[in-house]
Design a protein around this motif. Structure first.
Motif, PDB file in Angstrom:
ATOM      1  N   ARG A  34     -90.779   8.038  78.084  1.00 17.70           N
ATOM      2  CA  ARG A  34     -89.344   7.810  78.190  1.00 17.70           C
ATOM      3  C   ARG A  34     -88.629   9.088  78.652  1.00 17.70           C
ATOM      4  O   ARG A  34     -87.741   9.038  79.501  1.00 17.70           O
ATOM      5  CB  ARG A  34     -88.797   7.356  76.838  1.00 17.70           C
ATOM      6  CG  ARG A  34     -87.354   6.863  76.880  1.00 17.70           C
ATOM      7  CD  ARG A  34     -86.875   6.433  75.512  1.00 17.70           C
ATOM      8  NE  ARG A  34     -87.864   5.609  74.843  1.00 17.70           N
ATOM      9  CZ  ARG A  34     -88.216   5.750  73.574  1.00 17.70           C
ATOM     10  NH1 ARG A  34     -87.660   6.683  72.832  1.00 17.70           N
ATOM     11  NH2 ARG A  34     -89.123   4.964  73.040  1.00 17.70           N
ATOM     12  N   ILE A  35     -89.030  10.236  78.085  1.00 13.52           N
ATOM     13  CA  ILE A  35     -88.413  11.502  78.471  1.00 13.52           C
ATOM     14  C   ILE A  35     -88.692  11.812  79.935  1.00 13.52           C
ATOM     15  O   ILE A  35     -87.821  12.297  80.667  1.00 13.52           O
ATOM     16  CB  ILE A  35     -88.910  12.637  77.545  1.00 13.52           C
ATOM     17  CG1 ILE A  35     -88.350  12.440  76.134  1.00 13.52           C
ATOM     18  CG2 ILE A  35     -88.504  14.007  78.091  1.00 13.52           C
ATOM     19  CD1 ILE A  35     -88.979  13.325  75.092  1.00 13.52           C
ATOM     20  N   GLY A  94     -85.935  15.151  72.633  1.00 11.41           N
ATOM     21  CA  GLY A  94     -84.940  14.236  73.187  1.00 11.41           C
ATOM     22  C   GLY A  94     -83.581  14.861  73.387  1.00 11.41           C
ATOM     23  O   GLY A  94     -82.586  14.155  73.549  1.00 11.41           O
ATOM     24  N   ASN A 134     -93.906  15.304  65.945  1.00  8.02           N
ATOM     25  CA  ASN A 134     -93.854  14.600  67.227  1.00  8.02           C
ATOM     26  C   ASN A 134     -95.175  13.902  67.539  1.00  8.02           C
ATOM     27  O   ASN A 134     -95.201  12.768  68.033  1.00  8.02           O
ATOM     28  CB  ASN A 134     -93.524  15.585  68.357  1.00  8.02           C
ATOM     29  CG  ASN A 134     -92.131  16.152  68.240  1.00  8.02           C
ATOM     30  OD1 ASN A 134     -91.274  15.602  67.560  1.00  8.02           O
ATOM     31  ND2 ASN A 134     -91.896  17.279  68.899  1.00  8.02           N
ATOM     32  N   GLU A 147     -92.589   8.057  73.603  1.00  5.41           N
ATOM     33  CA  GLU A 147     -91.476   8.997  73.814  1.00  5.41           C
ATOM     34  C   GLU A 147     -91.680   9.908  75.024  1.00  5.41           C
ATOM     35  O   GLU A 147     -90.746  10.084  75.827  1.00  5.41           O
ATOM     36  CB  GLU A 147     -91.244   9.825  72.550  1.00  5.41           C
ATOM     37  CG  GLU A 147     -90.577   9.037  71.444  1.00  5.41           C
ATOM     38  CD  GLU A 147     -90.499   9.810  70.147  1.00  5.41           C
ATOM     39  OE1 GLU A 147     -89.698   9.419  69.281  1.00  5.41           O
ATOM     40  OE2 GLU A 147     -91.231  10.801  69.984  1.00  5.41           O
ATOM     41  N   VAL A 161     -86.962  19.779  74.768  1.00  3.84           N
ATOM     42  CA  VAL A 161     -86.897  18.571  75.601  1.00  3.84           C
ATOM     43  C   VAL A 161     -87.672  17.444  74.938  1.00  3.84           C
ATOM     44  O   VAL A 161     -87.240  16.285  74.950  1.00  3.84           O
ATOM     45  CB  VAL A 161     -87.447  18.867  77.015  1.00  3.84           C
ATOM     46  CG1 VAL A 161     -87.625  17.575  77.813  1.00  3.84           C
ATOM     47  CG2 VAL A 161     -86.510  19.823  77.759  1.00  3.84           C
ATOM     48  N   ARG A 162     -88.811  17.773  74.343  1.00  2.00           N
ATOM     49  CA  ARG A 162     -89.631  16.748  73.653  1.00  2.00           C
ATOM     50  C   ARG A 162     -88.874  16.122  72.482  1.00  2.00           C
ATOM     51  O   ARG A 162     -89.140  14.975  72.095  1.00  2.00           O
ATOM     52  CB  ARG A 162     -90.934  17.386  73.167  1.00  2.00           C
ATOM     53  CG  ARG A 162     -91.860  16.469  72.363  1.00  2.00           C
ATOM     54  CD  ARG A 162     -92.350  15.302  73.198  1.00  2.00           C
ATOM     55  NE  ARG A 162     -93.151  14.383  72.405  1.00  2.00           N
ATOM     56  CZ  ARG A 162     -92.663  13.393  71.665  1.00  2.00           C
ATOM     57  NH1 ARG A 162     -91.347  13.204  71.607  1.00  2.00           N
ATOM     58  NH2 ARG A 162     -93.465  12.600  70.981  1.00  2.00           N
ATOM     59  N   TRP A 170     -86.334   9.900  81.980  1.00  2.00           N
ATOM     60  CA  TRP A 170     -84.999  10.510  81.949  1.00  2.00           C
ATOM     61  C   TRP A 170     -84.914  11.644  82.975  1.00  2.00           C
ATOM     62  O   TRP A 170     -83.929  11.769  83.697  1.00  2.00           O
ATOM     63  CB  TRP A 170     -84.697  11.076  80.566  1.00  2.00           C
ATOM     64  CG  TRP A 170     -84.529  10.055  79.487  1.00  2.00           C
ATOM     65  CD1 TRP A 170     -84.470   8.695  79.626  1.00  2.00           C
ATOM     66  CD2 TRP A 170     -84.403  10.328  78.096  1.00  2.00           C
ATOM     67  NE1 TRP A 170     -84.318   8.103  78.399  1.00  2.00           N
ATOM     68  CE2 TRP A 170     -84.265   9.076  77.439  1.00  2.00           C
ATOM     69  CE3 TRP A 170     -84.395  11.487  77.333  1.00  2.00           C
ATOM     70  CZ2 TRP A 170     -84.124   8.971  76.059  1.00  2.00           C
ATOM     71  CZ3 TRP A 170     -84.253  11.389  75.967  1.00  2.00           C
ATOM     72  CH2 TRP A 170     -84.115  10.141  75.329  1.00  2.00           C
ATOM     73  N   GLU A 171     -85.973  12.469  82.986  1.00  2.00           N
ATOM     74  CA  GLU A 171     -85.976  13.594  83.912  1.00  2.00           C
ATOM     75  C   GLU A 171     -86.013  13.106  85.360  1.00  2.00           C
ATOM     76  O   GLU A 171     -85.316  13.643  86.229  1.00  2.00           O
ATOM     77  CB  GLU A 171     -87.176  14.507  83.618  1.00  2.00           C
ATOM     78  CG  GLU A 171     -87.066  15.230  82.278  1.00  2.00           C
ATOM     79  CD  GLU A 171     -88.277  16.092  81.978  1.00  2.00           C
ATOM     80  OE1 GLU A 171     -89.288  15.980  82.718  1.00  2.00           O
ATOM     81  OE2 GLU A 171     -88.239  16.878  81.011  1.00  2.00           O
ATOM     82  N   LEU A 197     -80.777  16.479  75.441  1.00  6.46           N
ATOM     83  CA  LEU A 197     -80.352  16.536  76.839  1.00  6.46           C
ATOM     84  C   LEU A 197     -79.479  17.758  77.080  1.00  6.46           C
ATOM     85  O   LEU A 197     -78.645  18.111  76.243  1.00  6.46           O
ATOM     86  CB  LEU A 197     -79.561  15.280  77.209  1.00  6.46           C
ATOM     87  CG  LEU A 197     -80.334  13.950  77.210  1.00  6.46           C
ATOM     88  CD1 LEU A 197     -79.404  12.810  77.596  1.00  6.46           C
ATOM     89  CD2 LEU A 197     -81.522  14.006  78.158  1.00  6.46           C
TER      90      LEU A 197
END
Length: 748
Positions: free
Chosen positions: A27-28, A141, A616, A24, A138-139, A31-32, A143
């Motif tokens: 992936r985050i 997910g 998490n 994860e 943010v962790r 995204w950033e 947005l």
């Protein structure tokens, strides 16, 4: 022969395990790097807007499971609205002023007293936790516009806040008044209703007799007494308020009796004679005379230990449920007492200071902390013969929701928003009926709260907050609020922040010709009170929705916990009605609190908390999000390691279903391999019909914010219709048919 090589076995890069705790964050990060939120906004340009306005979490402490629940629910809404053709920006925010931050800052910096320095340290403290909480959101997910959130400490926000305040002042909704208010001795400040929580507390209750002045007794009671002394018996769970007593209330219609006691008579309600006797040991026979409460109105009784009279009056709210049926009235120590005192022109005596110590008006108990004075007052009355009895009494009592200590009622001048002026209450209740509430029963909750809420005390005797730009006139000794002055100050605050009210010379802050609105005097000095932090967040509908170009007023949706019926939902509504005339939201969704699997409130002392960060790191944020999606948020939501394990199992079933599909799509190109529906097998057409029906239901559930119904439907689709039936039946066709054959392509 190797028969395995003759089969069309599934092939996919989609891994068997999610490895969420490690996958994860990667992936985050991607995204950033790709600016996924920005790409979504650009894609949505020109679409109809849907505005979910973020209620600001407090910039203090780590993100807890309830805050995580709230942020994930909001993320569901924003992403669904984007996927269904809306421009759905999400501007997160933080509530940055207030007592908890000030107390934490002062604990970290003992000895710092200068208000400007304290404010700067509070600002740094708030920013520290904003960054910490931002990383945690943010962790998860979520947005949003994390690079430019709204903060109630920003000078631009503070200026908007003052301008809304100026509108309320201009509309004559703000007044300085002497009222009995909630007060926290530990925090040394006034409190509003939204800052109160109730906890069980043991109190010392006392039964006390007030001797009537014989010349004030009505003829019927005096004749029945035959010249013997008559005492009126009261019961209170707050002996420390007795120095503020100025009256005794009886119900006008209820019956009261005169009972032989000692050398005279004791007056109380016959309905409570037995229970009082059991609690005090005072044995009373049958009443020698009875009368309706209204007959005693006007009797004057001597205070049990102060040189003062206490007037007997009548009030309809007096009940026969407990005590004696006679109520001790201290207008300086209670809202109902204050109101009845105003009706009967009673003096307002509040012999207690900001730290909870009794003042000189309390006579022999001056200087004592109120809680410690209880036993001293009890002993004094026992020695004088005024005490009938006492006991420890367990009851639900108001506590400060910040320091968790008991609060008191204290009469002192404060600034109020007058809820019943200019029809604000009526218009607010009407506006509530025009809003769509989820769940729909919550409209009754906020409606009833609005009907009974008192005037809103907005002044606080602290440092870390937006100052109230009020002026005190030395000539006439009155306070004044002037809309033009407030707006003039707001312009300077927009440039330099609200600390200018403290550290900038007053003559530089005020417009030319500023004068007292009462006497016209020019000898002015600034007031030091700050605004209630609920006012800070309550004006976000203007300070954020009006200010941000990607947003608009009013919001389509407010989404917060059910406690915000008495908090942000209500303060936003009142400031909006008072300044704009209508509600700041079209829809309001509320969710319950997170509790453990046994329904108990989560507490670190009990050891039943579940921390988002731990979830998490051990299971992954998708498991936490799946838990949120699975919960019926309209009631309190249970969470525990066992429940999260069930969510993990659900996640694996859904993931395995998707992996089966992806693996069996190997080699399939829709551009060349698509089979017309009319040529598909009946079973495949059935599976498509099931899917289409499921998609329609999912959209319907999402539109009504029934996320748990979405997950329930999706999980059943994967486990029942697909895994247990369809996938099992088509395996032979997928594995054994020729790769390009129509039966296999039909299934694909």
């Amino acid at each position: 022969m190797d028969y395995k090589s003759t089969l069309n076995l599934p092939k996919t890069d989609f891994p068997m395990k999610g490895n969420l705790p490690t996958g994860e964050p990667e992936r985050i990060a991607s995204w950033e790097k790709a600016d996924l939120y920005g790409a979504m906004r650009r894609q949505a340009e020109g679409r109809p807007k849907f505005i979910l306005h973020d209620g600001p979490p407090y910039a203090n402490g780590d993100v807890h499971i309830g805050t995580a629940l709230n942020k994930v629910l909001k993320d569901f809404v924003v992403k669904f609205k984007h996927l269904t053709g809306h421009d759905a920006p999400y501007v997160p925010g933080w509530d940055c002023h207030g007592l908890p931050i000030e107390l934490k800052t002062m604990a970290e910096n003992p000895g710092v007293k200068d208000p400007v320095e304290v404010r700067e340290l509070c600002r740094k403290y708030a920013h520290r936790f904003i960054e910490k909480q931002k990383a945690e959101f943010v962790r998860l997910g979520v947005l949003g516009l994390w690079q430019r959130p709204y903060l109630t400490l920003d000078p631009r926000y503070e200026a908007f806040q003052l301008e809304v305040f100026a509108d309320l002042v201009e509309n004559e909704l703000v007044e300085r008044a002497l009222k009995s208010i909630y007060w926290c001795p530990d925090c040394s400040t006034a409190l509003a209703d939204a800052e109160i929580e109730y906890q069980d507390k043991k109190s010392l209750s006392v039964f006390v007799q007030f001797q009537a002045r014989p010349e004030t007794l009505p003829a019927s009671i005096a004749e029945a007494a035959g010249g013997k002394p008559v005492h009126f018996a009261i019961w209170t769970t707050t002996p420390w308020t007795l120095p503020g007593n100025v009256a005794i209330a009886l119900h006008p219609e209820h019956t009261y009796g005169m009972y032989e006691h000692g050398d005279g008579y004791l007056v109380l309600a016959p309905a409570l004679r037995e229970s009082m006797g059991q609690r005090t040991g005072v044995a009373l026979g049958e009443p020698s005379f009875t009368f309706p409460g209204r007959d005693a109105a006007g009797v004057l009784c001597r205070h049990p230990f102060l040189d003062r009279d206490s007037r007997v009056l009548v009030a309809d709210y007096v009940s026969m449920e407990d005590g004696t049926g006679l109520v001790h009235i201290a207008p300086g120590h209670g809202q109902e007492d204050f109101q009845i005192g105003q009706q009967h022109d009673l003096p307002v005596i509040s012999p207690i200071d900001a730290k909870g110590h009794l003042t000189d008006e309390a006579g022999p108990f001056a200087g004592m902390f109120y809680a410690k004075a209880n036993k001293k007052i009890r002993q004094h009355m026992e020695d004088s013969g005024a005490l009938l009895g006492s006991e420890e009494f367990s009851h639900s009592y108001a506590h400060c929701w910040r320091c968790k200590n008991p609060i008191i009622h204290r009469a002192c001048p404060q600034w109020f928003i007058m809820v019943d002026r200019a029809g604000v209450r009526t218009r607010a209740i009407e506006a509530v009926n025009d809003v769509q509430w989820f769940p729909d029963v919550s409209i009754k909750r906020i409606g009833s709260m609005l009907e009974t809420r008192p005037d809103w005390c907005i002044s606080r005797q602290r440092v870390w907050g937006v100052p109230i730009p009020a002026l005190h006139c030395k000539d006439c000794d009155k306070e004044t609020l002037d809309p033009a002055t407030i707006r003039h100050v707001a312009q300077q605050v927009r440039a330099d922040g609200s600390s200018i009210w403290i550290d900038r010379p007053l003559d530089q802050l005020l417009p030319a010709g500023a004068a007292c609105s009462h006497c016209g005097g020019k000898s002015l000095e600034r007031e030091k009170d700050i605004m209630d932090v609920w006012f800070d967040s309550g004006v976000s509908h203007t300070a954020v929705l009006q200010d941000r170009e990607e947003l608009r007023w009013p919001a389509d949706l407010y989404l917060e916990g059910s406690d915000q019926h008495r908090g942000w939902f209500q303060t936003s509504l009142l400031t909006s009605i008072g300044s704009r005339g209508s509600a700041p939201y079209r829809q309001v969704l509320t969710h319950g609190f997170v509790v453990d699997e046994n329904g108990r409130k989560m507490s670190k002392s009990i050891g039943n908390t579940v921390e988002p960060k731990e979830i998490n790191e051990s299971l992954g944020a998708d498991i936490l999000r799946l838990w949120v999606a699975s919960a019926d948020y309209t009631v309190d939501i249970k969470c525990s390691k066992k429940i999260l394990k069930q969510c993990t199992d659900m996640y694996r079933r859904i993931r395995n279903t998707l992996r089966f599909f992806l693996g069996n799509l190997d080699g399939f190109d829709p551009a060349t391999g698509e089979v017309p529906a009319a040529e598909m097998t009946e079973l495949d057409r059935w599976s498509l019909a099931v899917l289409i029906e499921a998609v329609d239901e999912v959209k319907e559930h999402y539109s009504s914010y029934r996320f748990y119904q979405v997950l329930h439907l999706l999980h059943n689709l994967c486990v029942v219709e697909l895994s247990s039936f369809y996938m099992d039946v088509v395996k032979d066709r997928l594995y054994c048919s020729a790769p390009g054959s129509q039966p296999r392509r039909s299934a694909q």
